[in-house]
Write an enzyme that holds these catalytic residues in place. Structure first.
Site, mmCIF file in Angstrom:
data_model
loop_
_atom_site.group_PDB
_atom_site.id
_atom_site.type_symbol
_atom_site.label_atom_id
_atom_site.label_comp_id
_atom_site.label_asym_id
_atom_site.label_seq_id
_atom_site.Cartn_x
_atom_site.Cartn_y
_atom_site.Cartn_z
ATOM 1 N N ASP A 74 35.660 37.364 34.117
ATOM 2 C CA ASP A 74 36.493 38.561 34.147
ATOM 3 C C ASP A 74 35.770 39.741 33.501
ATOM 4 O O ASP A 74 35.243 39.629 32.389
ATOM 5 C CB ASP A 74 37.786 38.271 33.375
ATOM 6 C CG ASP A 74 38.746 39.437 33.395
ATOM 7 O OD1 ASP A 74 39.263 39.737 34.487
ATOM 8 O OD2 ASP A 74 38.968 40.052 32.336
ATOM 9 N N GLU A 114 32.791 39.275 37.973
ATOM 10 C CA GLU A 114 33.670 40.319 38.502
ATOM 11 C C GLU A 114 33.238 41.691 37.994
ATOM 12 O O GLU A 114 33.363 41.991 36.807
ATOM 13 C CB GLU A 114 35.116 40.092 38.059
ATOM 14 C CG GLU A 114 36.079 41.084 38.710
ATOM 15 C CD GLU A 114 37.076 41.763 37.764
ATOM 16 O OE1 GLU A 114 38.029 42.382 38.273
ATOM 17 O OE2 GLU A 114 36.900 41.710 36.539
HETATM 18 C C1 NOJ Z 1 40.185 42.117 35.670
HETATM 19 C C2 NOJ Z 1 41.353 41.280 36.052
HETATM 20 O O1 NOJ Z 1 41.234 40.876 37.381
HETATM 21 C C3 NOJ Z 1 42.591 42.110 35.793
HETATM 22 O O2 NOJ Z 1 43.748 41.511 36.310
HETATM 23 C C4 NOJ Z 1 42.697 42.339 34.323
HETATM 24 O O3 NOJ Z 1 43.777 43.197 34.055
HETATM 25 C C5 NOJ Z 1 41.412 42.950 33.752
HETATM 26 N N1 NOJ Z 1 40.214 42.354 34.286
HETATM 27 C C6 NOJ Z 1 41.370 42.789 32.260
HETATM 28 O O4 NOJ Z 1 41.198 41.442 31.930
#
Ligand code: NOJ
Ligand code: MG
Length: 539
Positions: free
Chosen positions: A207, A269
């Protein structure tokens, strides 16, 4: 002889938002036992199931739910809403029995402010874990240490009156950022990975990995003079809290831990042009992350507008993936996830979103890379309007996170209780589509299985990308020892004709009826593609 590739190079991943897949205990919220109960839908070893090779679960950790699980208060347990570790172990076992690998979210940039590490860190300026988070004295005027903004709005700094310092949070104030320049943090997070890998987890989705390395000086971001509040230009010319090159070494540390176990995968990500994120692969040794998400079919950066569904944007995204990724790597493509409106909702201004979505599926599964499908997209789910009183996400993403409709009953086969978020229209559901050969679900299922059976689509290189008539994207996929495939995507609202090499004489799969061979002469094959359709051709 064909080369043996790591499993994730040829896999199709299915992204589950656990709160919304299947409720098994009647509380209106999805849970791990629910996912176990639905595994046969994902892969029962036959062509009646979707046939996906892996699932990725959004966070299942204990969480105060300020950011719906992305605020983790314990990295090595399961939130009671979802079950417990024993149920998780059974999920892994049951998934593996069906040849389905299990990926979980690894939220490494931040924790919840309720995490014991942060409670300790904030307890005093001299706590043992003070430096596990990013604390700074106020600026001379008492304000935040620099001008950084949080992704969810407002300054990225929160003042802690008890210790007289600010802590950094890239997202909500309840999500303090971990300090990845602290060796103890790296070690502790490595132990988290080990904990889950020992339980049989096959990989992790990292993430917000683009934010783990901040500029070492925490320097002010250079302000963009073109920015007007609410306008399209970003407020800063450079964001020193995003994509700092030191992140490469940090993900290498993660990779070394993964390499202690066989066959694990890390998927990063980051929303950015691939050029800016390719260093996460650790080229040329490729000792960084195995895969990076390619969001270029969704949006270019976290705040950029959504990509329009036209041939030039789609072709540009594919070309970029081919040109800007380090050699020997591939991307993980997605058309939707829990952070953005569903595909149809993004592309439905003229009411033809579903046709685009069907075509988009053949594009996604026809691309070189690892495709990642968001749950419910295979049914043509749309965003569900959530009345203000029922909204729970602080930044308005609930509409794309609503429960999976398994049938048309009042509880949609999802729950016996009232669901945590509202359902969409009853007509869109699994039971209604399962046995209908023309349904969206049948198309997706066929596409996944055909990709599996077609080595060129599964693992082949991508060639001869071109755009015809400003509206059709065409490319071929070729793998040694396998018949080549041609993928064509018509983004126009009118039918189009394309001339292809004679070897692409047979239609393998189409997103709409009406794909026809109109001319087989002149050393070419001329195919007609209906409006907004896509098709795969072979010999
Ligand atoms: C990316 C995640 O996909 C999202 O849902 C989240 O709010 C942020 N990162 C923070 O963790
Ligand atoms: Mg439940």
């Amino acid at each position: 002889m064909t080369e043996e590739l790591p499993w994730w190079r040829e896999a199709t991943i299915y992204h589950i938002y656990p709160r919304s897949f299947q409720d098994s205990d009647g509380d209106g919220v999805g849970d791990l036992q629910g996912i176990i109960n639905r595994l046969d839908y994902l892969n029962d070893g036959t062509e009646h199931s979707l046939g996906v090779d892996a699932i990725w679960l959004s966070p299942i950790y204990p969480s105060p739910l300020k950011d719906f699980g992305y605020d983790v208060s314990d990295f090595t347990d399961v939130d009671p809403t979802f079950g417990d570790l024993a149920t998780f172990d059974r999920l892994v076992e049951e998934a593996h029995r069906r040849q389905v690998r299990v990926l979980i979210d690894f939220v490494l940039n931040h924790t919840s402010d309720r995490h014991p590490w942060f409670l300790d860190s904030r307890a005093s300026a001299t706590s043992a874990r003070r430096d596990w988070y990013i604390w700074r004295d106020p600026a001379p005027d008492g304000g935040p240490p620099n001008n950084w903004n949080a992704v969810f709005g407002g300054p990225a700094w929160e003042f802690d009156a008890a210790t007289g310092q600010y802590y950094l949070h890239s997202y909500l104030p309840e999500q303090p950022d971990l300090n990845w320049r602290n060796a103890e943090v790296v070690e502790a997070m490595g132990d988290v990975l080990r904990f889950w890998m020992r339980r049989g987890v096959d990989g992790f989705r990292l993430d917000a990995v683009g934010r783990i390395a901040k500029h070492p000086d925490l320097a002010d971001n250079p302000v963009n003079p073109a920015h007007v509040p609410g306008g399209p230009e970003p407020p800063f010319l450079i964001d020193h809290n995003y994509l700092h090159p030191d992140g490469t070494e940090m993900v290498r540390a993660v990779r070394r831990v993964l390499d202690e176990f066989p066959d694990r995968v890390a998927v990063g990500e980051v929303y950015a042009p691939l050029r800016e994120l390719s260093h996460f692969y650790g080229a040329p040794a490729l000792d960084g992350l195995h895969l990076m998400f390619n969001f270029q079919l969704i949006r270019k950066t976290p705040s950029a507008p959504f990509i329009p569904w036209n041939a030039s944007s789609v072709a540009a995204a594919i070309l970029e993936a081919e040109e800007d990724l380090p050699s020997g790597t591939q991307a993980c493509f997605a058309l939707a996830n829990h952070d953005v409106p569903r595909f149809i909702t993004r592309h439905d201004a003229d009411g033809a979103g579903e046709q685009r979505a069907r075509a988009g599926t053949l594009l996604l599964l026809g691309l070189r890379g690892t495709p990642c499908l968001y749950y419910g997209e295979e049914l043509g789910m749309r965003d569900v309007p959530v009345p203000p009183g029922q909204a729970v996400d602080p930044v308005g993403r609930d509409g794309a996170r609503t429960p999976m409709p398994w049938d048309g009953s009042p509880g949609r086969g999802f729950t016996e209780a009232s669901p945590w978020l509202p359902f969409g229209p009853p007509a869109i559901n699994v039971a209604a589509q399962r046995d209908d050969p023309e349904s969206f679900l049948s198309l997706v299922r066929r596409a996944i299985h055909m990709r599996k059976g077609e080595a060129s689509l599964r693992r082949g290189s991508l060639h001869t990308l071109r755009v015809v008539d400003d509206s059709v994207v065409v490319f071929t996929r070729e793998a040694t020892g396998a018949r080549p495939a041609l993928v064509a995507l018509n983004c126009a609202s009118l039918q189009r004709e394309i001339d292809v090499e004679p070897r692409f004489s047979r239609l393998l799969l189409a997103s709409a009826s009406g794909v026809e061979l109109v001319d087989a002469g002149h050393g070419a094959r001329r195919w007609r593609l209906p409006a907004l359709s896509a098709a795969w051709f072979v010999h």
